[in-house]
Write a protein that holds these residues in place. Sequence first.
Motif, mmCIF file in Angstrom:
data_model
loop_
_atom_site.group_PDB
_atom_site.id
_atom_site.type_symbol
_atom_site.label_atom_id
_atom_site.label_comp_id
_atom_site.label_asym_id
_atom_site.label_seq_id
_atom_site.Cartn_x
_atom_site.Cartn_y
_atom_site.Cartn_z
ATOM 1 N N MET A 399 0.833 -1.205 0.000
ATOM 2 C CA MET A 399 0.000 0.000 0.000
ATOM 3 C C MET A 399 0.867 1.254 0.000
ATOM 4 O O MET A 399 0.602 2.223 -0.735
ATOM 5 N N SER A 400 1.932 1.257 0.802
ATOM 6 C CA SER A 400 2.800 2.435 0.866
ATOM 7 C C SER A 400 3.576 2.626 -0.430
ATOM 8 O O SER A 400 3.761 3.760 -0.889
ATOM 9 N N GLU A 401 4.010 1.545 -1.039
ATOM 10 C CA GLU A 401 4.737 1.648 -2.310
ATOM 11 C C GLU A 401 3.812 2.178 -3.404
ATOM 12 O O GLU A 401 4.215 2.985 -4.243
ATOM 13 N N ILE A 406 1.847 6.842 -6.801
ATOM 14 C CA ILE A 406 0.793 7.815 -7.113
ATOM 15 C C ILE A 406 1.287 9.235 -6.842
ATOM 16 O O ILE A 406 1.062 10.160 -7.635
ATOM 17 N N LEU A 407 1.973 9.409 -5.725
ATOM 18 C CA LEU A 407 2.523 10.725 -5.373
ATOM 19 C C LEU A 407 3.526 11.194 -6.432
ATOM 20 O O LEU A 407 3.471 12.348 -6.875
ATOM 21 N N GLY A 434 11.714 16.752 -3.639
ATOM 22 C CA GLY A 434 11.898 16.007 -2.386
ATOM 23 C C GLY A 434 10.619 15.435 -1.807
ATOM 24 O O GLY A 434 10.592 14.991 -0.658
ATOM 25 N N ALA A 435 9.542 15.415 -2.605
ATOM 26 C CA ALA A 435 8.251 14.957 -2.087
ATOM 27 C C ALA A 435 8.291 13.480 -1.684
ATOM 28 O O ALA A 435 7.771 13.100 -0.627
ATOM 29 N N SER A 436 8.891 12.663 -2.521
ATOM 30 C CA SER A 436 8.954 11.227 -2.215
ATOM 31 C C SER A 436 9.785 10.970 -0.962
ATOM 32 O O SER A 436 9.403 10.159 -0.106
ATOM 33 N N GLN A 466 -5.147 5.220 6.219
ATOM 34 C CA GLN A 466 -5.433 6.640 6.411
ATOM 35 C C GLN A 466 -4.151 7.446 6.619
ATOM 36 O O GLN A 466 -4.003 8.553 6.093
ATOM 37 N N ASN A 467 -3.214 6.885 7.370
ATOM 38 C CA ASN A 467 -1.936 7.575 7.597
ATOM 39 C C ASN A 467 -1.116 7.678 6.312
ATOM 40 O O ASN A 467 -0.448 8.683 6.070
ATOM 41 N N VAL A 468 -1.165 6.644 5.486
ATOM 42 C CA VAL A 468 -0.445 6.669 4.206
ATOM 43 C C VAL A 468 -1.016 7.759 3.312
ATOM 44 O O VAL A 468 -0.271 8.561 2.709
#
Length: 513
Positions: A399-401, A406-407, A434-436, A466-468
């Motif tokens: 999920m985080s990857e 997406i980001l 530097g967003a990632s 939700q935190n992700v």
Amino acid sequence: MSAVSFDLVERPWVPCVVLAGGRRLLGLRDLLSQAHELRGIELQSPLAEAALLRVLLAAVHRIVEGPRNTGEWKELYQAGRLPADRIDAYFEKWRHRFDLFSKDEPFYQTPGLRIIDTKSGNESPISISTIMPELARGNRRTLFDHTIDSLRISLSPAEAAQALIASQMYAFSGTYKKTTNHFGYQQNDLQADMVGGIFCVLQGKSLFETLLLNLLEYNDNQPFYSTKSDCPVWERDDYDDFGKQTPKGYLRYLTCRCRHILLIPQQNSTAITVSLVHVAPGEAFPEVPNPAFIKDKTKDGRWVPVKLKSDRLAWRDSTSLFAFDKDDDHRPHAFRQVGERALRRIVPLPSRYDCCTYGLALGDDQANPLAWRKETLNIPTALLSDPDLIACLREAIEMSEKANAILKNAVRSHISKCLPKDSKEVSEKANATGASRLFWDRLENHFSVYLLEIEKQDEALAAWEQNVKRTALEAFETCLKQRYADSAKMFRAWTEAYGQLNAKLAVLSKKGG
């Protein structure tokens, strides 16, 4: 024994944290005898700490002559402390091999070694910074340190002992091009065993527990084949080994002599110091998989060590660290061993442990350190044996990857709308935001909380999702809004990209989302 002496068995040199509070320096005998009273060892360098843990494990294996099977391990664990009589007997027998400055048998060194200047024929020792990967020298980058070759540094005997052990396990490969009296001219150095991966340790409530949790079953075939002559480096009588080899057993592997080293002590009226050393290439065991490394499967089906990356924290590889199935378990051996014992209830085990990872990231030339880190995750013991928790962990990491992908797409979309059409700077500008990096940095604390709650499974996954999402949105806004929203065109581009990000994150946990 030489006039200058430093007995590692009795003299205090290892920094330890005491369970009752405070810190103290201990020699090897007291350290092992009091291991049940200590929280652990705590060295300034994570590399030296990991290297010393391997030395301590080799010593304990030798002291207890095993454990050869689960029954012997259980007996040791239930005793609650290491056997003091065996510790005393072992160090009484081998104490002469633990003098750091012995003339005939210096600890973990090669007696009589000399670097020879080929022009003059004289001895030509070099700075002790040569064997310290955390210090800059030669053409190493000065990212973490600004020591230069012309600046002479001096170490205390305790510091020199720690540097010596660390160098045997974290030395870099590279060009050597020196002549020594024992080995003649040598062109290259080999890479030490611990450089190529992430070393993992289960940490108990005391140093005793930590040692027992990571003390593998040791016999003729476990953790790999060992001959009758297998022994740690300080019991060996040979000093002529160099080049790629197959170890005679697990204890020789744990205490590999990757470099032939001889410390040169200097004594003045107040102290002993070490500034210079003689060094030559030693042995390496590249074909032996490290039992304590995280491994991952390549596209062609091979299992290889996961390497530390300077911009990637180890928790992101926790799927490889903890994941297993019935026929395909490539976790660190200690994790498998403890998971099996927890499942079989061999002994009562705590409900949670700390998992410590130690790693060194190198540049493309394999000779320059970019980062070295010690990371700690608090995990439920059930994560070592429960497939359902592993499935939850895998889903959380995936999920985080996915959120990171997406980001990154949203960032690229925004940058492409801000730059002229067909600009070749989109990728460069997107990375520069530097967003990632901010996303992963901020998500680390949330992951620690997730591990605390993972046994709640679906509830923990919902909170993690939700935190992700929140972290991805915060990273986008923090890194782009102020920098790329100072005109109507840019603000419109930011709004569109932010909407795209929101829409994609809304279906993050759904298939195809």
